[in-house]
Design an enzyme around this catalytic site. Structure first.
Site, PDB file in Angstrom:
ATOM      1  N   ASP A   1       0.871  -1.176   0.000  1.00 23.29           N
ATOM      2  CA  ASP A   1       0.000   0.000   0.000  1.00 23.29           C
ATOM      3  C   ASP A   1       0.904   1.221   0.000  1.00 23.29           C
ATOM      4  O   ASP A   1       1.680   1.421   0.940  1.00 23.29           O
ATOM      5  CB  ASP A   1      -0.891   0.010   1.245  1.00 23.29           C
ATOM      6  CG  ASP A   1      -1.880  -1.146   1.243  1.00 23.29           C
ATOM      7  OD1 ASP A   1      -2.468  -1.404   0.185  1.00 23.29           O
ATOM      8  OD2 ASP A   1      -2.052  -1.793   2.285  1.00 23.29           O
TER       9      ASP A   1
ATOM     10  N   ASP B   1     -13.608  -4.259  -2.367  1.00 24.22           N
ATOM     11  CA  ASP B   1     -13.494  -3.997  -0.930  1.00 24.22           C
ATOM     12  C   ASP B   1     -14.875  -4.200  -0.327  1.00 24.22           C
ATOM     13  O   ASP B   1     -15.765  -3.354  -0.495  1.00 24.22           O
ATOM     14  CB  ASP B   1     -13.028  -2.551  -0.669  1.00 24.22           C
ATOM     15  CG  ASP B   1     -11.585  -2.323  -1.076  1.00 24.22           C
ATOM     16  OD1 ASP B   1     -10.872  -3.325  -1.303  1.00 24.22           O
ATOM     17  OD2 ASP B   1     -11.169  -1.155  -1.172  1.00 24.22           O
TER      18      ASP B   1
END
Length: 253
Positions: A12, A131
Site C-alpha cells: 500500500d 473492498d
C-alpha cells in the site's frame, strides 16, 4: 486444485512510501516500495501488488516512477491499482512496466469501463478489486465499499462480482474490510460466498496474521492469497507461508 497457489505481497503506497494500518486507518510507514519489492522477489514471492492508497493526481507521477523502477528490478508479475479510471491509465501503467491493472471505484461509477479495458488489452490485464464488508443491507450480507471501506455503495458484493465476470474482468481481488489489518485470519465466509458465484481466479486479502491463516483461505476457495503487514514487519516469511500451504496439501511454487 492443480494450479499452484500464488502468494502475493501487497504494497500500500502513499506518496512514494509503503504504509500499513488497521481497517485502512492509522497508517504507519513500512519502507521504500522498490526496496521491499526487490526483497520479496528475492524471497520467492509469486507476485507483487501496488495499491496507491491516496492516488491523488499529485501522487500519480510518483507512482508511475516507482512502478518503472520496480519493474526493472523484479521478475515477477506486478499489478498496480489506485486511481485507475480509464483505458489510458491502464495503457500508461502497462507501458511503465506493470503486468496488470487493478480497478475499483472507477468501475463502480462506470461499469462500462471494464468492457472498454478488456476490449483493448484482454481480460488477463484487468483485476477487479472488491473492498467488501458485512452489511444487513444486501441480500448476500456483503456490501461493496469505496474509500477504504468508509463509503458504502449499497451494491451487493456477490452481484457485483457476477456482473464484472460477465463484463470480462480477468481476476477478482477480494479484500475484507472487516478483517483488514486485524491479523485474525481471512474472512472465510466471504471467500466461500464469492467462490460460489464465480469461476475467475480469486485472490483473498485482509486479515493474515500468521502462516497458518493461509491454508484455510485456500480451502474456502481462494486461488491466491495476499498479505501486507505480516511480510513488511517480519511476522512471517514468504517461505514460512509457502511451507504452511504446502504442508496443508496444496501445490505451491
Amino acid at each position: 486444485m492443480t494450479v499452484a497457489v500464488r502468494v502475493i505481497a501487497c504494497l500500500d503506497v502513499d506518496r512514494g512510501r509503503v504504509v500499513k494500518g488497521v481497517n485502512f486507518a492509522n497508517l504507519h510507514d513500512a519502507g521504500d516500495p522498490v526496496e521491499l519489492g526487490r526483497r520479496y522477489n528475492d524471497e520467492g514471492i509469486d507476485e507483487l501488488t501496488f495499491l496507491d492508497v491516496t492516488a491523488s493526481s499529485s501522487d500519480r507521477e510518483t507512482t508511475y516512477e516507482m512502478v518503472g523502477q520496480t519493474a526493472e528490478t523484479v521478475f515477477i508479475p506486478l499489478t498496480v491499482g489506485g486511481g485507475v479510471r480509464t483505458v489510458e491509465d491502464v495503457a500508461r501503467l502497462l507501458k511503465t512496466g506493470a503486468d496488470k491493472a487493478s480497478i475499483n471505484t472507477a468501475a463502480i461509477k462506470n461499469p462500462q469501463v471494464i468492457n472498454e479495458i478488456v476490449e483493448r488489452f484482454g481480460s488477463q490485464v484487468l483485476v477487479l478489486s472488491v473492498d467488501a464488508r458485512r452489511s444487513p443491507h444486501t441480500a448476500s450480507g456483503f456490501e461493496v465499499t469505496t474509500h477504504g471501506g468508509r463509503e458504502l455503495t449499497g451494491i451487493d458484493a456477490l452481484e457485483w462480482v457476477r456482473e464484472a465476470q460477465e463484463r470480462g474482468v480477468g481476476e477478482i481481488l477480494l479484500n475484507s474490510i472487516d478483517a483488514d489489518g486485524t491479523k485474525s485470519g481471512f474472512d472465510l465466509e466471504m471467500i466461500s460466498a464469492v467462490r460460489a458465484v464465480t469461476n475467475l481466479p480469486l485472490i483473498a486479502s485482509g486479515g493474515a496474521g500468521a502462516a497458518e491463516h493461509f491454508p484455510p483461505a485456500i480451502a474456502a476457495g481462494a486461488d491466491a492469497v495476499l498479505a501486507a503487514s505480516i511480510f513488511h514487519f517480519g511476522e512471517a516469511s514468504v517461505q514460512q507461508v509457502k511451507d504452511a500451504i504446502r504442508g496443508a496439501g496444496y501445490p505451491v511454487r
